[in-house]
Enzyme design. Structure first.
Site, PDB file in Angstrom:
ATOM      1  N   ALA A  33       0.693  -1.096   0.044  1.00 22.34           N
ATOM      2  CA  ALA A  33      -0.148  -0.015  -0.202  1.00 22.34           C
ATOM      3  C   ALA A  33       0.919   1.314   0.026  1.00 22.34           C
ATOM      4  CB  ALA A  33      -0.993  -0.229   1.303  1.00 22.34           C
ATOM      5  N   ARG A  74      -5.710  -0.173  -8.763  1.00 25.08           N
ATOM      6  CA  ARG A  74      -6.072  -1.226  -7.571  1.00 25.08           C
ATOM      7  C   ARG A  74      -7.117  -0.640  -6.611  1.00 25.08           C
ATOM      8  NH1 ARG A  74      -1.464  -4.784  -5.139  1.00 25.08           N
ATOM      9  NH2 ARG A  74      -3.019  -6.200  -4.803  1.00 25.08           N
ATOM     10  N   GLN A 178       3.925 -13.491  -1.645  1.00 27.21           N
ATOM     11  CA  GLN A 178       4.811 -12.156  -1.294  1.00 27.21           C
ATOM     12  C   GLN A 178       5.533 -12.701   0.119  1.00 27.21           C
ATOM     13  OE1 GLN A 178       1.284 -12.072  -1.953  1.00 27.21           O
ATOM     14  NE2 GLN A 178       0.792 -10.126  -2.525  1.00 27.21           N
ATOM     15  N   ASP A 219      -3.693  -2.266   4.050  1.00 36.33           N
ATOM     16  CA  ASP A 219      -4.015  -1.545   2.925  1.00 36.33           C
ATOM     17  C   ASP A 219      -5.089  -0.334   3.150  1.00 36.33           C
ATOM     18  OD1 ASP A 219      -2.877  -4.373   1.873  1.00 36.33           O
ATOM     19  OD2 ASP A 219      -2.948  -2.887   0.131  1.00 36.33           O
ATOM     20  N   LYS A 230      -3.863  -8.272   3.376  1.00 38.85           N
ATOM     21  CA  LYS A 230      -3.483  -9.360   2.455  1.00 38.85           C
ATOM     22  C   LYS A 230      -4.549 -10.627   2.947  1.00 38.85           C
ATOM     23  CE  LYS A 230      -1.874  -9.558  -0.675  1.00 38.85           C
ATOM     24  NZ  LYS A 230      -2.954  -9.267  -1.693  1.00 38.85           N
TER      25      LYS A 230
HETATM   26  O1  MRU Z   1      -1.545  -7.276  -2.861  1.00 43.88           O
HETATM   27  P1  MRU Z   1      -0.514  -6.544  -2.381  1.00 43.88           P
HETATM   28  O2  MRU Z   1       0.979  -7.496  -2.560  1.00 43.88           O
HETATM   29  O3  MRU Z   1      -0.075  -5.119  -2.763  1.00 43.88           O
HETATM   30  O4  MRU Z   1      -0.745  -6.458  -0.782  1.00 43.88           O
HETATM   31  C1  MRU Z   1       0.113  -6.099   0.064  1.00 43.88           C
HETATM   32  C2  MRU Z   1      -0.289  -6.195   1.434  1.00 43.88           C
HETATM   33  O5  MRU Z   1      -1.344  -6.902   1.710  1.00 43.88           O
HETATM   34  C3  MRU Z   1       0.747  -5.288   2.619  1.00 43.88           C
HETATM   35  O6  MRU Z   1       0.264  -6.305   3.869  1.00 43.88           O
HETATM   36  C4  MRU Z   1       0.095  -4.041   2.785  1.00 43.88           C
HETATM   37  O7  MRU Z   1       0.031  -3.602   1.741  1.00 43.88           O
HETATM   38  C5  MRU Z   1       0.824  -3.473   3.881  1.00 43.88           C
HETATM   39  S1  MRU Z   1       2.267  -3.165   3.042  1.00 43.88           S
HETATM   40  C6  MRU Z   1       3.284  -2.140   4.052  1.00 43.88           C
END
Ligand code: MRU
Length: 339
Positions: A33, A74, A178, A219, A230
Site C-alpha cells: 500500500a 487497484r 509475497q 491496505d 492481504k
Molecule cells: O497485493 P499486495 O501485495 O499489494 O498486498 C500488500 C499487503 O497486503 C500488505 O500487507 C500491505 O499493503 C501493507 S504493506 C506495508
C-alpha cells in the site's frame, strides 16, 4: 524494482510516463500500500513532465486524466487515493513550470514522509515485543512495500536491531507468495533469522512452539480500527485470539480511511483466478476449475491488539483511539492505551 521477478532477478523497470507507472501498479510489478501511494505520486509528477503543454489549463486537464488512470489500478489500498488527492491539491499555479516543479517536490515529500513514518513505527512497535521474540508475519510489508524500511517488517527490523528478535516466522502468503518471494528475500539480505511456513502451518506453530506475536501491515484501516490486509490476515488474527497471542497491525496514518467507518465497506479487490489455479504459469488445478481470488480480507478490530502508526499506538483500536491519532498533539501510547 520488478517485484514479479523476485527473488530470482533484481531488475529495475524505468518508467517514462504515468501510463507505464499505472501498468506497473496494476500488474503488481510494484505492490504494497505505501509503495503504491508513493509510486502513484511520482506517476503524477511524471505526467506533468511527459509532454509539452501550451497552457496551465491544458496541463491540469491532462493531470486529471492521468490521476483517473492511476486511480483505476487497484481498489483496496487507500494510500493510492490518499496520495493522488494530496497531489491534486497542487494542480494549480501561475505557470506550467511552477506546477511541474511543485508536483515533483510533493512526490518527494510523500516518499520522504513515508520513510520517516516507517522509522517511527519501528521505534513505537519494537517496544511491544518481548526479548527473544518469535514473530509471525504475513505478506510483505518491508522496503519493497513502502518507501523503505517497512511497516510490520520495519517494526521487526527495528526490534532486531535492538536485539529483541530470535526469529521470524514468514507465512508464504498464497496465492501471490509475497512472504516466500519477497519477505524471505528481504530478511535474508538483512541477515535476520527466519523460517518460511505455508499459511496452513501457522495454527500448528502457535500450538506447538513459542510464538510471541503476529504483526502485519494494512491496505486500509477503517475509522473504527478494522484492518484490511492481504488475504489470510483474518485467519492469522483468529488463530492469535485462540492461542492468546497479541496480533498487531502497523501502518502509517495515510492507510487510515476516516471516511470509511466500518471495515465491511472496504472494497476488496478480486484478482484473476489464474493466480490461484496456476503458479508461475504452470497449472496446479484441472483445466476449467472454478476458483476465487479475493486479494484482501478485513480483520475486525476486536481481534486486533493494537494498531501501530507513526503518530502513536491505538490500543485497543476504536473510533476514539483512532481519532486521537489525528489530534494535533496526539497522545503517546500510554495515554492511548487508556482510551
Ligand atoms: O497485493 P499486495 O501485495 O499489494 O498486498 C500488500 C499487503 O497486503 C500488505 O500487507 C500491505 O499493503 C501493507 S504493506 C506495508
Amino acid at each position: 524494482m520488478d517485484q514479479l521477478l523476485l527473488p530470482g532477478k533484481e531488475t529495475w523497470i524505468p518508467c517514462a510516463n504515468h501510463k507505464q507507472v499505472a501498468a506497473c501498479i496494476k500488474h503488481m510489478n510494484v505492490r504494497g500500500a505505501p509503495a503504491i501511494g508513493c509510486v502513484a505520486a511520482y506517476g503524477l509528477a511524471l505526467a506533468a513532465q511527459e509532454k509539452k503543454f501550451s497552457s496551465t489549463q491544458a496541463l491540469i486537464t491532462y493531470l486529471n486524466s492521468a490521476k483517473a488512470t492511476l486511480a483505476a489500478t487497484r481498489p483496496t489500498a487507500v494510500n493510492l487515493f490518499w496520495a493522488l488527492e494530496r497531489m491534486k491539491g497542487f494542480f494549480s499555479g501561475d505557470s506550467v513550470k511552477e506546477i511541474q516543479e511543485t508536483l515533483e517536490r510533493e512526490a518527494i515529500n510523500i516518499f520522504e514522509e513515508d520513510l520517516a513514518a516507517n522509522r517511527r513505527m519501528g521505534e513505537l512497535g519494537a517496544e511491544l515485543f518481548p526479548q527473544n521474540a518469535v514473530i509471525l508475519t504475513h505478506c510483505n510489508t518491508g522496503s519493497l512495500a513502502t518507501s523503505g524500511w517497512g511497516t510490520a517488517l520495519g517494526v521487526i527490523r527495528t526490534a532486531y536491531e535492538q536485539g529483541k528478535v530470535k526469529k521470524v516466522l514468514v507465512d508464504e502468503t498464497r496465492p501471490y507468495l509475497q512472504g516466500a518471494r519477497l519477505t524471505a528475500w528481504e530478511l535474508k539480505k538483512d541477515g535476520i533469522p527466519y523460517e518460511l511456513i505455508t499459511d496452513n502451518m501457522a495454527a500448528h506453530m502457535m500450538k506447538t512452539e513459542k510464538v510471541d506475536a503476529a504483526i502485519v501491515g494494512s491496505d486500509r484501516i477503517s475509522a473504527q480500527g478494522d484492518v484490511a490486509n492481504k488475504i489470510g490476515t483474518y485467519g492469522v488474527a483468529v488463530l492469535c485470539k485462540y492461542h492468546n497471542i497479541p496480533f498487531y497491525a502497523a501502518a502509517p496514518t495515510s492507510t487510515i480511511d476516516l471516511k470509511m467507518s466500518e471495515g465491511r465497506n472496504i472494497p476488496i479487490e478480486e484478482r484473476s483466478v489464474k493466480e490461484v489455479t496456476h503458479i508461475r504459469g504452470s497449472a496446479i488445478a484441472p483445466a476449467g476449475t472454478v476458483a476465487r481470488h479475493p486479494a484482501f480480507d478485513v480483520t475486525p478490530r476486536e481481534l486486533v491488539t493494537a494498531i501501530i502508526t507513526e503518530k502513536g499506538v491505538a490500543r485497543p483500536p476504536s473510533a476514539a483511539s483512532i481519532a486521537a491519532l489525528f489530534q494535533t498533539h496526539a497522545p503517546k501510547q500510554a495515554a492511548l492505551a487508556a482510551i
